[in-house]
Scaffold this motif. Structure first.
Motif, PDB file in Angstrom:
ATOM      1  N   GLU A 114       0.808  -1.213   0.000  1.00  0.00           N
ATOM      2  CA  GLU A 114       0.000   0.000   0.000  1.00  0.00           C
ATOM      3  C   GLU A 114       0.846   1.269   0.000  1.00  0.00           C
ATOM      4  OE1 GLU A 114      -2.778   0.064   3.163  1.00  0.00           O
ATOM      5  OE2 GLU A 114      -3.895  -1.701   2.467  1.00  0.00           O
ATOM      6  N   SER A 115       2.080   1.175   0.446  1.00  0.00           N
ATOM      7  CA  SER A 115       2.933   2.348   0.554  1.00  0.00           C
ATOM      8  C   SER A 115       4.384   1.897   0.574  1.00  0.00           C
ATOM      9  CB  SER A 115       2.628   3.124   1.839  1.00  0.00           C
ATOM     10  OG  SER A 115       2.944   2.307   2.972  1.00  0.00           O
ATOM     11  N   GLU A 116       5.279   2.861   0.502  1.00  0.00           N
ATOM     12  CA  GLU A 116       6.695   2.514   0.600  1.00  0.00           C
ATOM     13  C   GLU A 116       7.011   1.906   1.962  1.00  0.00           C
ATOM     14  OE1 GLU A 116      11.120   4.505  -0.052  1.00  0.00           O
ATOM     15  OE2 GLU A 116       9.397   5.806   0.322  1.00  0.00           O
TER      16      GLU A 116
ATOM     17  N   ARG B 248       4.811   9.803   5.794  1.00  0.00           N
ATOM     18  CA  ARG B 248       4.465   8.784   6.784  1.00  0.00           C
ATOM     19  C   ARG B 248       4.568   9.293   8.222  1.00  0.00           C
ATOM     20  NH1 ARG B 248       9.342   4.409   6.453  1.00  0.00           N
ATOM     21  NH2 ARG B 248       8.558   3.739   8.464  1.00  0.00           N
TER      22      ARG B 248
ATOM     23  N   PRO C 279       5.384  -0.353  -4.347  1.00  0.00           N
ATOM     24  CA  PRO C 279       4.350   0.344  -3.579  1.00  0.00           C
ATOM     25  C   PRO C 279       3.358   0.985  -4.537  1.00  0.00           C
ATOM     26  CG  PRO C 279       6.305   1.704  -3.725  1.00  0.00           C
ATOM     27  CD  PRO C 279       6.623   0.428  -4.471  1.00  0.00           C
TER      28      PRO C 279
ATOM     29  N   LYS D 131      -0.012   3.995  -4.972  1.00  0.00           N
ATOM     30  CA  LYS D 131      -0.475   5.310  -4.504  1.00  0.00           C
ATOM     31  C   LYS D 131       0.698   6.235  -4.183  1.00  0.00           C
ATOM     32  CE  LYS D 131      -4.581   3.146  -2.492  1.00  0.00           C
ATOM     33  NZ  LYS D 131      -5.325   2.843  -1.243  1.00  0.00           N
ATOM     34  N   ILE D 132       1.711   6.198  -5.053  1.00  0.00           N
ATOM     35  CA  ILE D 132       2.866   7.078  -4.887  1.00  0.00           C
ATOM     36  C   ILE D 132       2.643   8.329  -5.735  1.00  0.00           C
ATOM     37  CG2 ILE D 132       5.346   7.317  -5.240  1.00  0.00           C
ATOM     38  CD1 ILE D 132       4.580   5.384  -2.989  1.00  0.00           C
TER      39      ILE D 132
ATOM     40  N   SER E  22       0.953   3.777  -9.592  1.00  0.00           N
ATOM     41  CA  SER E  22       0.395   2.604  -8.904  1.00  0.00           C
ATOM     42  C   SER E  22       0.588   1.299  -9.661  1.00  0.00           C
ATOM     43  CB  SER E  22      -1.110   2.798  -8.641  1.00  0.00           C
ATOM     44  OG  SER E  22      -1.335   3.800  -7.670  1.00  0.00           O
TER      45      SER E  22
END
Length: 666
Positions: free
Chosen positions: A346-348, A529, A623, A625-626, A636
């Motif tokens: 979902e993310s880095e 984050r 990842p 949603k960057i 994405s």
């Protein structure tokens, strides 16, 4: 029994054959490559197929059948590689192998020019300049020409030396090179051309050669002096070149000229591992070898001794989609193995957490940390992972590129953030003030001391008595810090500071500010984050783990750390388990670095090189949603190089995080 060859015009050794059983020692393709004696030979050696072993046996075989070792020329990219091959060949037969002329292109050029250079007006007593010497000479000349005192900043000596060298190695002109690769420096073209002329004259009058001159002078000697060309060609009846896909245009021309009286040229390489164009390597050399040497026999080494078949099935598919390649399919007798995994996070941060948890699981299964590697396209891609590894107490070392935190521009930005968190931070104030035009060390100390005399250092910036230009810059800095301090989250604070710092970055790093700006944009993504500036700064200040693993995870001190590496630095190496991170369209390949189809295809080969480092386990992650601020778009999708590959070859997995009990699910 080994067949004996008697070759024309080749001195024969009086030694008897060693009796080495080449057919039993090598697989069929390796045997054909090692024992094909005459004519042009292209050995396409896939990853992990025993390329070096084949070359070693080829040297031994030539000598074993009676070829004078002094008539063999073995060219490699490092002196150590040549020495190791000849040492191993000597162990196979005898010490005759030590008489083979083995070394690098540059060392060979040095020997030839010392002997024959007078023919082209070169004194044999010339001095070789290393890269540092070249940069110092450029610095001396640019100072003499007044290029250090212009209103507009001139490129640094290191950048100038790189431009001059790349133009030679790529056999192009300085204007063409600037237009393609250094467009932000094109305004300096006229001065660079004048400096280049002075640099060439300087070397000529002082009998100096830089590394690139060694190749250009050798090529010119061979081209223009027929007697020398024929003599060298008759001396070296058998020419071998290792890693041919990494040669530049000059080196390919030299090989063609050295083979003037014969075509006994055997080159070894892998078109699928041509990834060094930024150093001047020319992919066309290996693709066009059969055209340069008509009648070329092509032998493909396809039996892999490194990876399991499931890994090879994926790597075969990745490179199969290349627009131009030699058709080959790697196979192995290790048919069983885990299917490579494509991990969507979902993310880095989730990507980093997945890698850390999986590393700990692998270690519990008995895989030593030193046999695990995390590979990435660009050095800054590992920064978030470095923080996560430190949190999990997993030791690591990093190869290739700078540690992200060691770069000047990241330190500059952090200094501004530290002032927001602690306006009494003397060290950060000093760093920030030194970035202002007209502020030197003494002035910076004076300003800092005055600021900290009051309770509100940022406000006091507005009233410090200084020359108009400096006073204006201090007021601007005060305004930026004030706006940034009012933002609620670190990401917003960083955005304010980046807008202020970008012009400073361009002024202080005129040579490579576009690349550094992308680093800063990546750093800003990391700040997303964090909700607390204090927590962000605390994490940034973590001491990097050292190479020792004593006491960490209760492992044996000899186990060693996990390897983090750029893919370019990982070529030729292998690990039990490999993670490839940031396999995200827009990052790998990078939208910023791709301008031509050739560059895109090299990115594909780069992923292939990374994937073929794995022996047992391969994890490719990206990842989603960057948000890319430069492109103003959300990234994405997985890399185009793997998107759409069958789930039988690449098993998709999604990292999930539910009430902190997180894991992954297919």
């Amino acid at each position: 029994m080994t067949k004996q060859y008697i070759l024309k015009n080749t001195p024969l050794s009086t030694h008897r054959s060693s009796g080495l059983d080449y057919r039993n020692e090598l697989n069929d393709a390796q045997y054909q490559a090692a024992t094909t004696v005459e004519g042009p030979l292209l050995i396409i050696a896939g990853a992990g197929t025993g390329k070096t072993r084949t070359l070693v046996y080829r040297v031994a075989h030539l000598i074993d059948i009676g070829v004078d070792p002094r008539s063999i020329l073995l060219l490699t990219f490092t002196r150590r590689a040549a020495e190791e091959m000849l040492r191993r060949a000597s162990l196979l037969i005898d010490s005759r192998c030590s008489q083979v002329a083995g070394g690098t292109f540059h060392s060979f050029a040095n020997l030839v020019l010392r002997q024959f250079g007078r023919r082209s007006g070169l004194s044999p007593s010339f001095t070789i300049m290393d890269r540092s010497d070249s940069e110092d000479a450029i610095q001396l000349l640019r100072t003499e020409m007044g290029l250090n005192y212009k209103d507009k900043r001139f490129p640094r000596k290191q950048t100038v030396a790189e431009i001059f060298s790349m133009a030679v190695n790529k056999q192009t002109t300085v204007p063409d090179l600037l237009e393609r690769e250094y467009p932000h420096l094109y305004d300096s073209l006229d001065d660079l051309l004048r400096l280049y002329e002075r640099y060439v004259d300087y070397k000529t009058t002082k009998a100096l050669l830089d590394y690139d001159d060694l190749l250009t002078k050798l090529k010119d000697l061979l081209s223009n002096q027929e007697e020398v060309r024929r003599r060298l060609s008759q001396i070296y009846q058998f020419i071998m070149v290792d890693e041919y896909q990494d040669t530049n245009s000059l080196q390919a021309q030299i090989i063609r000229l050295l083979a003037a009286t014969h075509n006994n040229v055997a080159v070894v390489g892998d078109d699928a591992q041509s990834i060094y164009s930024f150093r001047g390597a020319n992919f066309r050399n290996i693709m066009d070898f059969p055209e340069a040497f008509p009648g070329t026999r092509i032998i493909k080494l396809e039996e892999n001794y490194r990876s399991t078949q499931p890994i090879l099935n994926l790597t075969n598919k990745i490179i199969q989609l290349a627009k131009e390649r030699y058709d080959k399919r790697l196979f192995t007798h290790k048919q069983e193995g885990e299917t490579p995994v494509l991990v969507q996070a979902e993310s880095e941060q989730m990507q980093s957490r997945f890698v850390c948890q999986k590393i700990l699981e692998l270690r519990e299964e008995g895989v030593p940390l030193w046999d695990i590697a995390v590979l990435f396209r660009s050095s800054f891609h590992s920064f978030d992972l470095e923080l996560e590894l430190a949190r999990h107490n997993i030791p690591f070392i990093k190869r290739g590129g700078f540690q992200f935190m060691e770069t000047t521009h990241i330190k500059d930005l952090l200094a501004h953030l530290r002032i927001l968190a602690n306006p009494q931070d003397t060290i950060s104030w000093n760093r920030v003030l030194l970035l202002l035009e007209g502020v030197g060390p003494q002035m910076s100390q004076k300003i800092t001391a005055w600021l900290l005399e009051g309770s509100q250092p940022v406000e006091r910036l507005r009233t410090f008595q200084a020359k108009a230009k400096i006073a204006h810059e201090l007021k601007t800095l005060a305004q930026v810090l004030q706006y940034a301090s009012q933002a609620e989250r670190p990401a917003e604070q960083t955005q304010y500071l980046m807008q202020y710092y970008a012009p400073i970055l361009k002024r202080s790093h005129p040579d490579d500010h576009p690349k550094r700006l992308r680093d800063l944009e990546h750093f800003q993504g990391i700040t997303d984050r964090y909700r607390s500036l204090e927590r962000l700064l605390a994490d940034m200040a973590l001491e990097p783990p050292n190479d020792s693993v004593g006491g960490v995870l209760a492992v044996d001190p000899d186990e060693g750390p996990v390897i983090l590496s750029t893919i370019h630095s990982a070529k030729g190496l292998e690990w039990h388990s490999v993670f490839i991170i940031w396999a995200l369209e827009g990052r790998f390949p990078s939208f910023y670095n791709i301008n031509t189809d050739e560059e895109l295809e090299e990115e594909r080969r780069l992923l292939y090189v990374a994937a073929t480092r794995a022996k047992e386990n391969l994890f490719i992650s990206y990842p989603i949603k960057i948000f890319d601020r430069g492109l103003r778009m959300v990234l994405s999708r997985p890399s185009q190089f793997i998107e759409g590959i069958s789930e039988d070859l690449l098993e998709p997995v999604t990292v999930v995080d539910e009430e902190r009990n997180w894991g992954w699910e297919p």
